[in-house]
Each structure stands twice: as C-alpha cells, then as structure tokens.
Design a protein around this motif. Structure first.
Motif, mmCIF file in Angstrom:
data_model
loop_
_atom_site.group_PDB
_atom_site.id
_atom_site.type_symbol
_atom_site.label_atom_id
_atom_site.label_comp_id
_atom_site.label_asym_id
_atom_site.label_seq_id
_atom_site.Cartn_x
_atom_site.Cartn_y
_atom_site.Cartn_z
ATOM 1 N N GLY A 94 0.823 -1.203 0.000
ATOM 2 C CA GLY A 94 0.000 0.000 0.000
ATOM 3 C C GLY A 94 0.857 1.253 0.000
ATOM 4 O O GLY A 94 1.987 1.257 0.501
ATOM 5 N N LEU A 95 0.329 2.316 -0.565
ATOM 6 C CA LEU A 95 1.016 3.603 -0.606
ATOM 7 C C LEU A 95 0.077 4.671 -0.069
ATOM 8 O O LEU A 95 -1.053 4.813 -0.548
ATOM 9 N N LEU A 96 0.533 5.407 0.932
ATOM 10 C CA LEU A 96 -0.242 6.503 1.522
ATOM 11 C C LEU A 96 0.563 7.783 1.381
ATOM 12 O O LEU A 96 1.705 7.864 1.847
ATOM 13 N N LEU A 97 -0.003 8.793 0.732
ATOM 14 C CA LEU A 97 0.720 10.007 0.383
ATOM 15 C C LEU A 97 0.187 11.217 1.140
ATOM 16 O O LEU A 97 -1.009 11.344 1.375
ATOM 17 N N ASN A 98 1.108 12.092 1.503
ATOM 18 C CA ASN A 98 0.755 13.371 2.100
ATOM 19 C C ASN A 98 1.861 14.362 1.757
ATOM 20 O O ASN A 98 2.881 14.003 1.165
ATOM 21 N N ALA A 99 1.679 15.632 2.128
ATOM 22 C CA ALA A 99 2.682 16.647 1.812
ATOM 23 C C ALA A 99 2.613 17.781 2.820
ATOM 24 O O ALA A 99 1.569 18.014 3.450
ATOM 25 N N VAL A 100 3.738 18.486 2.977
ATOM 26 C CA VAL A 100 3.815 19.683 3.813
ATOM 27 C C VAL A 100 4.445 20.794 2.986
ATOM 28 O O VAL A 100 5.068 20.552 1.956
ATOM 29 N N SER A 101 4.266 22.019 3.450
ATOM 30 C CA SER A 101 4.898 23.172 2.825
ATOM 31 C C SER A 101 6.031 23.633 3.729
ATOM 32 O O SER A 101 5.845 23.801 4.942
ATOM 33 N N GLY A 102 7.208 23.851 3.138
ATOM 34 C CA GLY A 102 8.362 24.176 3.969
ATOM 35 C C GLY A 102 8.785 22.946 4.760
ATOM 36 O O GLY A 102 8.756 21.825 4.260
ATOM 37 N N THR A 103 9.146 23.140 6.011
ATOM 38 C CA THR A 103 9.598 22.010 6.819
ATOM 39 C C THR A 103 8.446 21.255 7.466
ATOM 40 O O THR A 103 8.470 20.025 7.550
ATOM 41 N N ASP A 104 7.420 21.974 7.922
ATOM 42 C CA ASP A 104 6.345 21.276 8.624
ATOM 43 C C ASP A 104 4.998 21.984 8.530
ATOM 44 O O ASP A 104 4.090 21.689 9.309
ATOM 45 N N MET A 105 4.829 22.919 7.597
ATOM 46 C CA MET A 105 3.561 23.625 7.462
ATOM 47 C C MET A 105 2.518 22.693 6.835
ATOM 48 O O MET A 105 2.673 22.239 5.716
ATOM 49 N N ARG A 106 1.458 22.428 7.586
ATOM 50 C CA ARG A 106 0.432 21.517 7.113
ATOM 51 C C ARG A 106 -0.341 22.158 5.962
ATOM 52 O O ARG A 106 -0.641 23.353 5.979
ATOM 53 N N ILE A 107 -0.687 21.340 4.957
ATOM 54 C CA ILE A 107 -1.445 21.801 3.789
ATOM 55 C C ILE A 107 -2.853 21.243 3.879
ATOM 56 O O ILE A 107 -3.043 20.057 4.179
ATOM 57 N N ARG A 108 -3.831 22.089 3.616
ATOM 58 C CA ARG A 108 -5.216 21.622 3.631
ATOM 59 C C ARG A 108 -5.416 20.520 2.589
ATOM 60 O O ARG A 108 -4.937 20.638 1.455
ATOM 61 N N PRO A 109 -6.135 19.456 2.940
ATOM 62 C CA PRO A 109 -6.322 18.340 1.991
ATOM 63 C C PRO A 109 -6.941 18.766 0.670
ATOM 64 O O PRO A 109 -6.610 18.202 -0.382
ATOM 65 N N ASP A 110 -7.844 19.771 0.699
ATOM 66 C CA ASP A 110 -8.485 20.176 -0.552
ATOM 67 C C ASP A 110 -7.556 20.957 -1.465
ATOM 68 O O ASP A 110 -7.918 21.266 -2.608
ATOM 69 N N GLN A 111 -6.351 21.282 -1.002
ATOM 70 C CA GLN A 111 -5.372 21.971 -1.837
ATOM 71 C C GLN A 111 -4.323 21.025 -2.404
ATOM 72 O O GLN A 111 -3.442 21.435 -3.136
ATOM 73 N N LEU A 112 -4.427 19.734 -2.058
ATOM 74 C CA LEU A 112 -3.427 18.751 -2.459
ATOM 75 C C LEU A 112 -4.046 17.689 -3.356
ATOM 76 O O LEU A 112 -5.190 17.292 -3.170
ATOM 77 N N SER A 113 -3.270 17.232 -4.310
ATOM 78 C CA SER A 113 -3.636 16.047 -5.081
ATOM 79 C C SER A 113 -2.359 15.386 -5.579
ATOM 80 O O SER A 113 -1.323 16.037 -5.741
ATOM 81 N N PHE A 114 -2.459 14.080 -5.802
ATOM 82 C CA PHE A 114 -1.309 13.310 -6.250
ATOM 83 C C PHE A 114 -1.691 12.505 -7.488
ATOM 84 O O PHE A 114 -2.834 12.063 -7.635
ATOM 85 N N SER A 115 -0.726 12.324 -8.358
ATOM 86 C CA SER A 115 -0.877 11.436 -9.509
ATOM 87 C C SER A 115 0.244 10.410 -9.449
ATOM 88 O O SER A 115 1.397 10.750 -9.151
ATOM 89 N N ILE A 116 -0.114 9.159 -9.719
ATOM 90 C CA ILE A 116 0.847 8.056 -9.636
ATOM 91 C C ILE A 116 1.112 7.546 -11.047
ATOM 92 O O ILE A 116 0.177 7.204 -11.781
ATOM 93 N N TYR A 117 2.393 7.500 -11.408
ATOM 94 C CA TYR A 117 2.805 7.030 -12.724
ATOM 95 C C TYR A 117 3.772 5.859 -12.570
ATOM 96 O O TYR A 117 4.415 5.691 -11.517
ATOM 97 N N SER A 118 3.897 5.074 -13.610
ATOM 98 C CA SER A 118 4.918 4.032 -13.621
ATOM 99 C C SER A 118 6.298 4.677 -13.688
ATOM 100 O O SER A 118 6.448 5.789 -14.200
ATOM 101 N N ALA A 119 7.286 3.981 -13.183
ATOM 102 C CA ALA A 119 8.644 4.537 -13.163
ATOM 103 C C ALA A 119 9.279 4.506 -14.548
ATOM 104 O O ALA A 119 10.124 5.346 -14.871
ATOM 105 N N GLU A 120 8.857 3.565 -15.385
ATOM 106 C CA GLU A 120 9.464 3.425 -16.704
ATOM 107 C C GLU A 120 8.956 4.500 -17.662
ATOM 108 O O GLU A 120 7.779 4.847 -17.645
#
Length: 364
Positions: A149-175
């Motif tokens: 399983g893969l669970l993704l999240n992100a911060v701004s700067g070193t530890d500034m929390r980002i609102r979930p509605d401002q974040l999205s992720f796309s997953i691609y193959s490595a090749e």
C-alpha cells in the motif's frame, strides 16, 4: 520497520517514508485509512454471476481460491475482486466473463476446461491460467499478489500543514515509454488515502494548488508493507490586496496578474483579494483598477503564507494623460514676422514636408 527511501528527484523533494509490515495479522494497517480499491482493469461487480450454462452432462467441480500479499503472508480476508474468464474470445474479441466474486477467499463451481483467473486488490492484480480436470478434486489455488500500500501526504516548507483540498497526487509508472511519457496508474489521489499497488517503484507528482507548486519523487512500494510518504513542497499561499494605505481595505473591481522574475504570467484573477499558491521564488503582482496599473515586487518563501499589499500611490498610468507635443524654437527674427515673439511653433506636417516645406517652396 522505519526507514527513509532515497528516491526523491530534484533538490526540492523530501520523501519521509515509514514502512508498516502487513504479514501475520498486521493487515489492519490498510483499514486505518480511507482506501482507493477500485480497478480500471475489470468491471466492478457485487456478486457471483455465472452467465450461460455448463455443457450438458458435465460435472461441476468446486474450486477454492485465496490470495496473499506475499508468499509467506496470511490470506487476504477482505478487499479482493475475483474474475473468471473463458480463454476463448467472443465475437466482440473479448474474453467472456464466467464468474466473479468480491471479498476475501472465493469458491466457484466450474465445469471441466481451461480458464483465466484474475484477482485484484485495488490497483494490484495477478492473473493465472486454471485447468479443471474432468475428474478428481481441484487443489486450492493460492495466488500471490506481491502487493503493498502507498499513503501520500505533503507539507509546505519544513512542517507547514497543507489543507487536503489543496493537495492532489498522480501516480505514474517509473518506466519511461518510447514517446517520452510515463504510464498513468491513478490520477487525483487525495492525501491520507491508501492506494493498493503491485510492488515496485512509482513516479509521484504532487500538486499544491493549481498554479506552479508541483513536486516529483520516485517512491518504492514493498510487498506486504504500507509505505507512508510525505513530500515537502517549496511553496506558500499568498493573498493579494490593492489598498490606498498599508493595512487598508482591499479595493474591489481589481484585475490581477502575477508574473515571474522573467516576466512570465503564472496566475490571473479578478477579485478584491485573491489567494494563490506559488512556488518559492521572486514575482511581481500587477493590479489593474479602472485606467490605472499598480505593481509590487514580492518574494515567496517556502511555508510562509503571507499577504502582499499593492499601494495605489504606486500608480503607473496605461497611457500619458496628454500626448506629447514636439515643438521647434524659432529664431527671434522669424518669431517677430510670425507675430509669436518668443513663442514655439510646431514642426511641419508630413504633407508639408512632402510639398517641400511649410511655405510650399522647393527645398535646396
């Protein structure tokens, strides 16, 4: 098991990864988070179906199926989708679906013959050829997904929390394919959501806002483990205001353009105080209100959400208030003759120049 994976690409990326083993009853890690478990490869069916009838006189045999994340793991108890296909394509060129089931382990009643069995666990899946003999029992079929399983999240700067509605992720193959693109596995993945994937390395694109705050990283998913990755964005949220004085009210009916240091436009808005997420760097805010343009340079620092005030006193008119006039100072004797002592006269017009001068005489 706790570790940091060195798969970050570009200096702007930091992926902090915790690996949670899922063997021997630890599969509850998948249940602690919202999961994306649909698959684009197979139709989503809710119950066992068996279209058509078995050949006349044939005896149905019980086939037991189970799936594991790893060869040494326990059978997966929930979240599986099973599909049984005939290996002979139909008139539409597709393999007919014989039966399906969802949940954990599955039991099917199948006539003798050859089949393709597919099991999916979210975006992870494996297919095996199955032969049911005319007589005798069919051994239990155990299929190993080699999935995690893969669970993704992100911060701004070193530890500034980002609102979930401002974040999205796309997953691609490595090749990278021959056309230079990567295969898209899943788009618009919300943060803090488990995506079930086959083990391997994936190329992750994290979008913060919708302008230019984008980070890429390569992250490895291990079989039987939940990989938690937190990506570090070098960006901040900026709010713009056109004001008459510092700390004043925002002026309405203002059109905004945000330019990079190189002069490229990255964002536009028509609002009294628009908010934009911008990548770290230097910018110029250009505000247009009525017939005036106002401009303010500013700098974005990672994780520092700020307001940028543009003062109306820094006006830059679109056009000069009056067109400039080019004049010629006449000598005193000519000024007396023309009755314009000390006055200035305009230069001859284009037509007068074509005629040879202001008096229509031929030029020397």
């Amino acid at each position: 098991m706790l570790g940091i994976l060195p798969y970050a690409r570009m200096s702007l990326v930091a992926a902090l990864v915790a690996l949670t083993p899922l063997g021997a009853g630890a599969q509850d890690a998948f249940k602690d988070f919202k999961q994306l478990d649909t698959t684009a490869k197979m139709p989503k069916l809710n119950a066992f179906i068996a279209p058509g009838e078995a050949p006349a006189g044939s005896k149905l045999h019980e086939v037991q199926l189970e799936a594991k994340l790893t060869a040494n793991g326990d059978p997966v108890a929930d979240g599986l989708s099973w599909y049984v296909f005939s290996p002979i394509a139909g008139t539409d060129g597709k393999l007919p679906l014989i039966a399906s089931s969802q949940g954990g382990s599955a039991d099917f009643q199948l006539a003798p013959g050859d089949y393709f069995v597919n099991v999916s666990f979210g975006r992870a899946g494996v297919t095996r050829k199955l032969t049911v003999a005319d007589s005798g029992q069919v051994d239990k079929q155990t299929m190993v997904l080699e999935a995690g399983g893969l669970l993704l999240n992100a911060v701004s700067g070193t530890d500034m929390r980002i609102r979930p509605d401002q974040l999205s992720f796309s997953i691609y193959s490595a090749e990278v394919r021959e056309d230079g693109e990567r295969g898209l596995v899943m788009a618009d993945v919300p943060p803090n959501t488990v995506v079930r994937l086959n083990a391997g390395t994936y190329h992750i694109v994290s979008e913060y806002g919708d302008i230019n705050a984008s980070i890429r990283a390569d992250i490895q998913v291990e079989a039987g483990k939940l990989t938690e990755a937190t990506i570090q964005h070098k960006a901040a949220q900026i709010t713009f205001k056109l004001v008459s004085d510092h700390g004043g009210e925002a002026i309405a009916d203002t059109a905004w353009s945000i330019l990079t240091a190189a002069g490229d436009s990255v964002g536009e808005s028509v609002s009294a105080f628009p908010t934009m997420v911008l990548a770290e760097g230097e910018y110029s805010a250009v505000a247009r209100n009525k017939d005036k343009i106002y401009q303010q340079d500013f700098k974005v620092e990672a994780g520092k959400n700020t307001d940028v005030e543009v003062l109306m006193k820094d006006a830059q008119a679109d056009e000069p208030a009056a067109a400039a006039k080019t004049v010629q100072q006449l000598p005193p004797e000519q000024a007396e003759q023309s009755g314009q002592s000390g006055a200035q006269a305009p230069l001859p017009s284009y037509d007068q120049l074509q005629d040879g001068g202001t008096n229509g005489a031929d030029a020397d």
